[in-house]
Design an enzyme around this catalytic site. Sequence first.
Site, mmCIF file in Angstrom:
data_model
loop_
_atom_site.group_PDB
_atom_site.id
_atom_site.type_symbol
_atom_site.label_atom_id
_atom_site.label_comp_id
_atom_site.label_asym_id
_atom_site.label_seq_id
_atom_site.Cartn_x
_atom_site.Cartn_y
_atom_site.Cartn_z
ATOM 1 N N GLU A 54 0.856 -1.197 0.000
ATOM 2 C CA GLU A 54 0.000 0.000 0.000
ATOM 3 C C GLU A 54 0.893 1.250 0.000
ATOM 4 O OE1 GLU A 54 -3.305 1.106 -0.149
ATOM 5 O OE2 GLU A 54 -2.036 2.889 -0.113
ATOM 6 N N LYS A 55 0.782 2.035 -1.065
ATOM 7 C CA LYS A 55 1.717 3.145 -1.277
ATOM 8 C C LYS A 55 1.566 4.319 -0.326
ATOM 9 C CE LYS A 55 -1.085 5.128 -5.021
ATOM 10 N NZ LYS A 55 -2.003 4.007 -5.268
ATOM 11 N N HIS A 56 0.480 4.385 0.431
ATOM 12 C CA HIS A 56 0.257 5.538 1.308
ATOM 13 C C HIS A 56 0.852 5.418 2.701
ATOM 14 C CE1 HIS A 56 -2.924 6.085 -1.711
ATOM 15 N NE2 HIS A 56 -2.661 7.361 -1.512
ATOM 16 N N HIS A 84 4.220 6.835 -4.669
ATOM 17 C CA HIS A 84 2.971 7.592 -4.713
ATOM 18 C C HIS A 84 3.093 8.595 -5.857
ATOM 19 C CE1 HIS A 84 -0.170 10.428 -3.442
ATOM 20 N NE2 HIS A 84 -0.719 9.362 -2.893
ATOM 21 N N HIS A 90 -2.793 14.867 -7.171
ATOM 22 C CA HIS A 90 -2.776 13.752 -6.223
ATOM 23 C C HIS A 90 -1.422 13.739 -5.520
ATOM 24 C CE1 HIS A 90 -3.127 9.067 -5.739
ATOM 25 N NE2 HIS A 90 -3.134 9.694 -4.584
ATOM 26 N N CYS A 154 -2.928 11.961 2.386
ATOM 27 C CA CYS A 154 -3.019 12.080 0.919
ATOM 28 C C CYS A 154 -4.280 12.879 0.606
ATOM 29 C CB CYS A 154 -3.093 10.694 0.281
ATOM 30 S SG CYS A 154 -3.573 10.742 -1.471
ATOM 31 N N HIS A 157 -6.673 10.113 -0.814
ATOM 32 C CA HIS A 157 -6.922 8.850 -0.108
ATOM 33 C C HIS A 157 -6.871 8.938 1.410
ATOM 34 C CE1 HIS A 157 -5.578 7.676 -4.219
ATOM 35 N NE2 HIS A 157 -6.705 6.999 -4.107
HETATM 36 FE FE LIG Z 1 -2.946 8.950 -2.729
#
Ligand SMILES: [Fe+2]
Length: 169
Positions: A54-56, A84, A90, A154, A157
């Site tokens: 999960e990139k966040h 990200h 974004h 983010c 997100h």
């Molecule tokens: Fe994001």
Amino acid sequence: MDSKISRRELLTKTSVVGAGLALGSLSTASAIASDSEGRNTIGASIRRADFKKEKHVPVIELPSRIVAGQPFDLTVSVGKDIPHPNTTEHFINWICVYFKAAGESRVTELAKFEFTAHGESPMGTNKGPAHSDPHVSARMRLKKSGTLIAVSYCNIHGLWESAVTVTTV
Ligand SMILES: [Fe+2]
């Protein structure tokens, strides 16, 4: 991923750190989840996951040995294994780092980092000359063992956190 399972995991894993968050960004947070008592709290809206999937998720990196009361450099980043986007549309807005000393219920805010360049330009989105990527270091001193907690935001997100246990020598 099943949203009910995800929400249950969220409720069980985020109850500890909710009180010490960057409340200044509350108005921009997306969906506000409920805690186990049905209250809408910021803590219930923070997600955890494996940063390798999960990139966040903020990644906290520390020296292998931390001496009580002596300075050390902490590094925290978002997108370590899965980048990200960090575009005008974004981006990671901020990362905050907190410390919860062993045996204490209170959380201390250690540092906050704001990322303010995302390729904005009068010529259009992503045509600007600079991007600030969410990868930072700061010098710390801890007098005792405890838990370091990083929370990232983010703009698309929402809130994500990770935590590492620190044992001082
Ligand atoms: Fe994001």
